[in-house]
Design a protein around this motif. Sequence first.
Motif, short mmCIF file in Angstrom:
data_model
loop_
_atom_site.label_atom_id
_atom_site.label_comp_id
_atom_site.label_asym_id
_atom_site.label_seq_id
_atom_site.Cartn_x
_atom_site.Cartn_y
_atom_site.Cartn_z
N ASN A 93 -0.65 -5.89 0.70
CA ASN A 93 -0.88 -7.29 0.34
C ASN A 93 0.30 -7.73 -0.51
O ASN A 93 0.81 -7.06 -1.37
N THR A 108 8.36 5.24 6.73
CA THR A 108 8.24 6.59 6.69
C THR A 108 7.13 6.94 7.82
O THR A 108 6.34 8.02 7.96
N PRO A 148 -8.95 3.08 3.63
CA PRO A 148 -8.84 1.61 3.56
C PRO A 148 -9.68 0.86 4.98
O PRO A 148 -9.54 1.69 6.07
N SER A 149 -9.61 -0.39 4.88
CA SER A 149 -10.16 -1.22 6.15
C SER A 149 -9.21 -1.02 6.93
O SER A 149 -9.26 -1.23 8.24
N THR A 150 -7.78 -0.93 6.58
CA THR A 150 -6.72 -0.87 7.42
C THR A 150 -6.48 0.58 7.63
O THR A 150 -5.56 1.19 7.31
N GLY A 157 1.57 4.95 2.26
CA GLY A 157 1.15 3.45 1.98
C GLY A 157 0.10 3.14 1.25
O GLY A 157 -0.11 2.34 0.27
N GLY A 161 0.12 1.66 -2.23
CA GLY A 161 -0.25 0.27 -2.48
C GLY A 161 -1.72 -0.14 -2.43
O GLY A 161 -1.93 -1.35 -2.97
N GLY A 165 -11.95 1.75 -0.51
CA GLY A 165 -12.51 1.43 1.02
C GLY A 165 -13.54 1.87 1.43
O GLY A 165 -14.52 2.28 0.52
N TYR A 208 3.72 1.07 -5.87
CA TYR A 208 4.31 0.73 -4.93
C TYR A 208 5.82 1.26 -4.73
O TYR A 208 6.77 0.68 -4.25
C1 LIG Z 1 -6.58 -7.54 6.07
C2 LIG Z 1 -5.83 -6.22 5.25
C3 LIG Z 1 -7.09 -5.44 4.83
C4 LIG Z 1 -6.99 -4.54 3.73
N1 LIG Z 1 -7.84 -3.72 3.44
C5 LIG Z 1 -7.64 -2.68 2.37
C6 LIG Z 1 -8.49 -1.93 1.93
O1 LIG Z 1 -9.92 -1.90 2.54
N2 LIG Z 1 -8.41 -0.85 0.85
C7 LIG Z 1 -7.09 -0.95 0.19
O2 LIG Z 1 -6.90 -0.34 -0.48
N3 LIG Z 1 -6.35 -1.88 0.78
C8 LIG Z 1 -6.39 -2.71 2.01
N4 LIG Z 1 -5.34 -3.48 2.22
C9 LIG Z 1 -3.96 -3.18 1.92
C10 LIG Z 1 -3.06 -2.06 2.54
O3 LIG Z 1 -3.50 -2.63 4.04
C11 LIG Z 1 -3.38 -0.95 2.38
O4 LIG Z 1 -3.44 -0.57 1.23
C12 LIG Z 1 -2.69 0.05 3.12
O5 LIG Z 1 -3.42 1.34 3.45
C13 LIG Z 1 -1.32 0.29 3.00
O6 LIG Z 1 -0.83 0.88 3.76
P1 LIG Z 1 0.75 0.72 4.57
O7 LIG Z 1 0.96 1.99 5.43
O8 LIG Z 1 0.55 -0.48 5.42
O9 LIG Z 1 1.67 0.77 3.43
P2 LIG Z 1 2.64 -0.33 3.18
O10 LIG Z 1 2.23 -1.69 3.17
O11 LIG Z 1 4.03 -0.20 4.13
O12 LIG Z 1 3.11 -0.02 1.89
C14 LIG Z 1 2.41 -0.32 0.52
C15 LIG Z 1 3.07 -0.17 -0.65
O13 LIG Z 1 3.44 1.17 -0.90
C16 LIG Z 1 4.99 1.48 -0.84
N5 LIG Z 1 4.89 2.56 -0.04
C17 LIG Z 1 4.78 2.93 1.16
N6 LIG Z 1 5.05 4.15 1.51
C18 LIG Z 1 5.52 4.85 0.42
C19 LIG Z 1 5.85 6.24 0.08
N7 LIG Z 1 5.95 7.27 1.11
N8 LIG Z 1 6.29 6.40 -1.03
C20 LIG Z 1 6.25 5.35 -2.29
N9 LIG Z 1 5.76 4.34 -2.03
C21 LIG Z 1 5.60 3.79 -0.41
C22 LIG Z 1 5.46 0.11 -0.17
O14 LIG Z 1 6.81 0.05 -0.78
C23 LIG Z 1 4.32 -0.93 -0.61
O15 LIG Z 1 4.79 -1.26 -1.81
C24 LIG Z 1 -5.67 -4.44 3.19
C25 LIG Z 1 -4.66 -5.54 3.70
C26 LIG Z 1 -5.08 -6.39 4.70
C27 LIG Z 1 -3.76 -7.03 5.18
#
Ligand SMILES: Cc1cc2nc3c(=O)[nH]c(=O)nc-3n(C[C@H](O)[C@H](O)[C@H](O)COP(=O)(O)OP(=O)(O)OC[C@H]3O[C@@H](n4cnc5c(N)ncnc54)[C@H](O)[C@@H]3O)c2cc1C
Length: 445
Positions: A93, A108, A148-150, A157, A161, A165, A208
């Motif tokens: 987010n 990654t 997480p919900s995602t 990630g 980040g 969940g 992050y």
């Molecule tokens: C609709 C919606 C619902 C969501 N629901 C939840 C929920 O239920 N619970 C929750 O906790 N979050 C939630 N999120 C936030 C997010 O989706 C989750 O935290 C998700 O697991 C992030 O994973 P990602 O692979 O998309 O990471 P990214 O978005 O790609 O990265 C997240 C962060 O981590 C960093 N990062 C990524 N990979 C690495 C790595 N290997 N080493 C170091 N840093 C890294 C990135 O730079 C960024 O700052 C939600 C977001 C949305 C939009």
Amino acid sequence: MTDLASVDADRIDALVADLVAALGADVVTTDAAALARASIDGSHLSPVITELLPLGQAQIVVTPTSAADIAVAVGAAVRHEVPITPRGKGTGNYGQGIPMAGGLVLDTSRARRVLEVGDDYIEAESGAVMWMLEQTANRAGRQLWMYPSTAQTTVGGFVSGGSGGTGSIANGLLHQGFVTAVEVIRAVPDSEPEWMEGEDAIPYLHAYGTTGILTKVRVATEPLQPWRAFLASFDTFEQVVSLMRPFAALDPTPRLVSGDRARIAGTLPSDLGIPAGRASLRAILDEATIDEATRLVNEAGGRVDDVREGAQHTVKLSMNSYNHPIEWLQKSAPGEYFHLEVLGDALVDDLAGVESVYPDAMLHIEAQRGRPIGMLAARYTSAADVLAGFDRLAALGVQTHNPHQWAVDFEPERAAALAAVTDPQGLLNPGKLGARASEYTGTQM
Ligand SMILES: Cc1cc2nc3c(=O)[nH]c(=O)nc-3n(C[C@H](O)[C@H](O)[C@H](O)COP(=O)(O)OP(=O)(O)OC[C@H]3O[C@@H](n4cnc5c(N)ncnc54)[C@H](O)[C@@H]3O)c2cc1C
């Protein structure tokens, strides 16, 4: 358009050449569409940040296919002093994954092997998908403490980040025992990945990527339970809210308990089967608690609409929990609503007070063992109005998580102190330590 920070072309060309030589041309791109895709995250949830976009633009995307190759890519970028923004699926987010200084986006998501299924843990490369880890654990008679919900996002990630969940009612947030070890690489010359266990791993979580890039993650599992997807509906949302504490107290503890007003529930996918015009309670319950949960619903004046067996049904409830209901509401009325995470007993004890803080406010609620968590949707007027509401919520004892800034907000001083050692040149996800949106862009919020 804002002037976006970027690295000079010579350094970018030199890094591209090194990455291609080390990892192969097919995992390195400077294609404009790929760069644009890698430069945005889940910021759309915030109209305040949306107004500020674009906030950064990748100049190279590299997609290593193993933990070892992630380390190679980090080493090359550090040698050329090019900023590195790590990325999983880019759903984080509020701008946390936007490459604000340009440079390299380290995707990654193809380094995704499961490395070990232990008695009480599962270990994987950081790009492994959470739902895949859950299914792998299930085949061994185990389940993740949380996801997480995602559910389609990466473990690296999520732990870098996210916060919690499905599973958090019993197991808390991700830094409370879920992540038992990480392999991390620092942004210093000739750095080798280091294995950090227990307390040593904590400063790398929810940072992050500013304190180091995770190459592998080990997370806790527990015995698999016979989960059921439980769907109930009510005349009013107040009835739903009255059941948050009794549901959280069911034994065995539910994996998820989500509640919505009819207005929000009506925007959720139709295959959930939520009756039109009804407030919704959706829960993932151990089968041993279905009778007691049914009794509670009937006593509160609601009805149980369905109880479904199978992981395809329970994950659907997960993927419509936490931020998702508000995201669906936002999709149904683009630009109208903002989204705000809130925490506190008043969500249950003073729902009317909480919802009176903003115009047309509606709460999405998640049961917890302690204070309930919610996501407040309300009509967006201005950034200043959003911020003004924080004090009024605080007066009700409600804690807010500002969704309109991208700085690391979990132990930020600790993250900054560690990053001074692990990333002395400030190459890791620049702009995320200490820079609130207002300071970073001069925008008044
Ligand atoms: C609709 C919606 C619902 C969501 N629901 C939840 C929920 O239920 N619970 C929750 O906790 N979050 C939630 N999120 C936030 C997010 O989706 C989750 O935290 C998700 O697991 C992030 O994973 P990602 O692979 O998309 O990471 P990214 O978005 O790609 O990265 C997240 C962060 O981590 C960093 N990062 C990524 N990979 C690495 C790595 N290997 N080493 C170091 N840093 C890294 C990135 O730079 C960024 O700052 C939600 C977001 C949305 C939009």
